[in-house]
Scaffold this motif. Sequence first.
Motif, mmCIF file in Angstrom:
data_model
loop_
_atom_site.group_PDB
_atom_site.id
_atom_site.type_symbol
_atom_site.label_atom_id
_atom_site.label_comp_id
_atom_site.label_asym_id
_atom_site.label_seq_id
_atom_site.Cartn_x
_atom_site.Cartn_y
_atom_site.Cartn_z
ATOM 1 N N PHE A 1 0.835 -1.206 0.000
ATOM 2 C CA PHE A 1 0.000 0.000 0.000
ATOM 3 C C PHE A 1 0.870 1.256 0.000
ATOM 4 N N ARG A 2 0.237 2.397 -0.259
ATOM 5 C CA ARG A 2 0.879 3.704 -0.116
ATOM 6 C C ARG A 2 0.036 4.565 0.820
ATOM 7 N N LEU A 3 0.702 5.342 1.648
ATOM 8 C CA LEU A 3 -0.009 6.237 2.546
ATOM 9 C C LEU A 3 -0.293 7.544 1.812
ATOM 10 N N LYS A 4 -1.539 8.000 1.890
ATOM 11 C CA LYS A 4 -1.971 9.242 1.250
ATOM 12 C C LYS A 4 -2.652 10.127 2.301
ATOM 13 N N GLN A 5 -2.887 11.369 1.933
ATOM 14 C CA GLN A 5 -3.551 12.269 2.876
ATOM 15 C C GLN A 5 -4.384 13.305 2.137
ATOM 16 N N GLU A 6 -5.602 13.506 2.630
ATOM 17 C CA GLU A 6 -6.418 14.642 2.220
ATOM 18 C C GLU A 6 -6.376 15.653 3.349
ATOM 19 N N SER A 7 -6.085 16.900 3.019
ATOM 20 C CA SER A 7 -6.016 17.931 4.048
ATOM 21 C C SER A 7 -6.488 19.254 3.475
ATOM 22 N N SER A 8 -6.579 20.242 4.334
ATOM 23 C CA SER A 8 -7.021 21.583 3.927
ATOM 24 C C SER A 8 -5.849 22.473 3.558
ATOM 25 N N TYR A 9 -4.737 21.879 3.088
ATOM 26 C CA TYR A 9 -3.583 22.693 2.702
ATOM 27 C C TYR A 9 -4.015 23.721 1.652
ATOM 28 N N ASN A 10 -3.298 24.821 1.586
ATOM 29 C CA ASN A 10 -3.658 25.907 0.676
ATOM 30 C C ASN A 10 -3.475 25.466 -0.780
ATOM 31 N N ARG A 11 -4.563 25.476 -1.533
ATOM 32 C CA ARG A 11 -4.527 24.957 -2.904
ATOM 33 C C ARG A 11 -3.753 25.853 -3.870
ATOM 34 N N VAL A 12 -3.344 27.050 -3.445
ATOM 35 C CA VAL A 12 -2.511 27.859 -4.345
ATOM 36 C C VAL A 12 -1.093 27.307 -4.417
ATOM 37 N N SER A 13 -0.738 26.433 -3.479
ATOM 38 C CA SER A 13 0.591 25.806 -3.500
ATOM 39 C C SER A 13 0.572 24.669 -4.504
ATOM 40 N N VAL A 14 1.056 24.953 -5.721
ATOM 41 C CA VAL A 14 1.002 23.952 -6.779
ATOM 42 C C VAL A 14 2.379 23.574 -7.306
ATOM 43 N N SER A 15 3.388 24.412 -7.046
ATOM 44 C CA SER A 15 4.705 24.115 -7.596
ATOM 45 C C SER A 15 5.800 24.632 -6.681
ATOM 46 N N ILE A 16 6.787 23.792 -6.430
ATOM 47 C CA ILE A 16 7.926 24.184 -5.608
ATOM 48 C C ILE A 16 8.740 25.278 -6.297
ATOM 49 N N ASP B 1 7.531 27.986 -7.549
ATOM 50 C CA ASP B 1 6.967 29.299 -7.196
ATOM 51 C C ASP B 1 7.220 29.547 -5.722
ATOM 52 N N SER B 2 8.253 30.303 -5.411
ATOM 53 C CA SER B 2 8.695 30.478 -4.024
ATOM 54 C C SER B 2 7.712 31.274 -3.179
ATOM 55 N N ILE B 3 6.733 31.933 -3.813
ATOM 56 C CA ILE B 3 5.739 32.704 -3.040
ATOM 57 C C ILE B 3 4.554 31.811 -2.677
ATOM 58 N N THR B 4 3.901 31.233 -3.676
ATOM 59 C CA THR B 4 2.709 30.441 -3.390
ATOM 60 C C THR B 4 3.031 29.129 -2.684
ATOM 61 N N TRP B 5 4.257 28.609 -2.865
ATOM 62 C CA TRP B 5 4.617 27.342 -2.237
ATOM 63 C C TRP B 5 4.573 27.433 -0.716
ATOM 64 N N PHE B 6 4.785 28.612 -0.170
ATOM 65 C CA PHE B 6 4.818 28.786 1.282
ATOM 66 C C PHE B 6 3.612 29.569 1.810
ATOM 67 N N GLU B 7 2.539 29.657 1.023
ATOM 68 C CA GLU B 7 1.328 30.314 1.513
ATOM 69 C C GLU B 7 0.809 29.577 2.739
ATOM 70 N N ASN B 8 0.301 30.343 3.696
ATOM 71 C CA ASN B 8 -0.022 29.779 5.011
ATOM 72 C C ASN B 8 -1.525 29.652 5.259
ATOM 73 N N HIS B 9 -2.360 30.014 4.301
ATOM 74 C CA HIS B 9 -3.815 29.999 4.516
ATOM 75 C C HIS B 9 -4.342 28.581 4.301
ATOM 76 N N ASP B 10 -4.114 27.712 5.297
ATOM 77 C CA ASP B 10 -4.422 26.287 5.162
ATOM 78 C C ASP B 10 -5.778 25.921 5.736
ATOM 79 N N PHE B 11 -6.719 26.822 5.674
ATOM 80 C CA PHE B 11 -8.050 26.545 6.205
ATOM 81 C C PHE B 11 -9.069 27.214 5.293
ATOM 82 N N ASN B 12 -10.339 27.044 5.634
ATOM 83 C CA ASN B 12 -11.426 27.558 4.809
ATOM 84 C C ASN B 12 -12.161 28.661 5.564
ATOM 85 N N SER B 13 -11.784 29.904 5.305
ATOM 86 C CA SER B 13 -12.473 31.023 5.936
ATOM 87 C C SER B 13 -13.742 31.381 5.176
#
Length: 510
Positions: free
Chosen positions: A15-30, A32-44
């Motif tokens: 098997f492989r371990l996977k995870q679904e989380s509320s990480y910020n979906r703007v983080s799509v590519s390492i 992009d040094s700005i969006t990769w470290f966005e901290n809004h990891d919740f749903n306001s």
Amino acid sequence: MIDRDKQSRYPKIDFRLKQESSYNRVSVSIKDSITWFENHDFNSNDKDKNFIRIEENKNQKEWVLMDHKGPGAIVRTWMPFLNAKKPDTDIQIKIYLDGNDQPILEGNMLTLLNGDGFFPYPFAHKSLRSAVSFFPIPYSKSCKITTTKRPFFYQFTYREYPEGTNIKTFSKDEFNSAKKLINNVGEKLLKPTNFSDGQSINLNTTLSASTEKTIELPKGETAIKNLSLKLGSYQNDEIMRTTIIKIKFDGKETVWCPIGDFFGSGIGLNPYQNWHNTVAQDGTLTCRWVMPYQTSASISIENLSKTPINIELNTVVDDYTWNEQSMYFNAAWRGQYPVSTRPFSDWNFVKLKGRGVYIGDALTIMNPVEKWWGEGDEKIWIDGEDFPSIFGTGTEDYYGYSWGGISTDFYEHPFHAQPRSNVYNKLNRKGSNTERNTKGFSTEVRTRVLDVMPFSSSLNFDMEIWSWSDCDMGYGASVMWYGGSNTTSNRSPNNKEALNVPKIENTTTK
């Protein structure tokens, strides 16, 4: 969950371990040094869309947080309080299995999975301002998890099995019929016993400055089943960093780690207990991982300091049947001081190549300022993935609690712990505490059983350095895995860094 021998063998079903989380979906590519470290990891609000989708079910909106197709098993859930000071919510959570239109489980998003609801303690439990569950929920075809209102932060960690794997889907009837087994396992998790039936090998000696001692273990196909170490004095906190444990199996050194980090105590003696380790009040440090070998093994203790230390080492070995799934126990450490918090960056725990199973880690940080240090997310790539299959929501979330800036209490559980968190208190004019902060040393521990991470070719584990302050921190992380004889890591012994113990009183904010 409690079969220690089985943990030393690569899973029969890969098997492989996977995870679904509320990480910020703007983080799509390492890249992009700005969006990769966005901290809004919740749903306001619903525009954040740090979830999968919204759908209608019998005229009721449901927010879909997980929608996995194929055989699998949920093995860890984590959700925080919506308000740091109020442990309640009116959000309902629903878990649908195998495409059924009726949820197999539903209830309050916190209490269903915090030990007060369906799943008993210690499988589900109240952490520091969080609800955490390790009770397995298997399914043969699919799993969908929804909430009746917009979710906040969340993590659902699950095993993804190969297509066609025969999995028996969770049912309440089977749960009820297994209650005796559940109770027995729960009792063992809370009261782990040290293996004592095998052959005991001891070393009681004084280590002079800058020297080491070695004991040879019995020859043949066997395994370390219990390892305990006690130093003569713990008055100097640094001794836990400057005393090193080394272990060789079949001629290859696979363990090199400061003892405080190896046993999860961090800097200084910080008592706690989990399923795999115990740090006792009297200074006895115990490790219960099974460590097999085929022909030979040795354990060395090295004193890097300038002060002699007395050591008492005890290990118990017993028979072990080696087969094609058997693996060697590995433990390594990385330390760095100073670590700049600006610009934001990923700090690598470890990179592994080959086949193996990642089983745990302990992080000790030195925070020179009052503000919270742990906004950084874990990012874990398995077998050369383009995007990490495990992308977290914060360092404290990875270690099983939440609202880290004020959750500075001692905390222990069979698979998570915060043995140390130095708390500097702000005082009002009358001398009363008005606010807690996280200046000082903190140690966080996570060990794995059902949520281990198998890999066939590689594993890369990064943790974001994300503090609210521009400062220089100290980082030290021990990592543990089982691997084959050809499995390698990017970690190597580093005496210089082990001697570079950061001191909180010498630090300043930038």
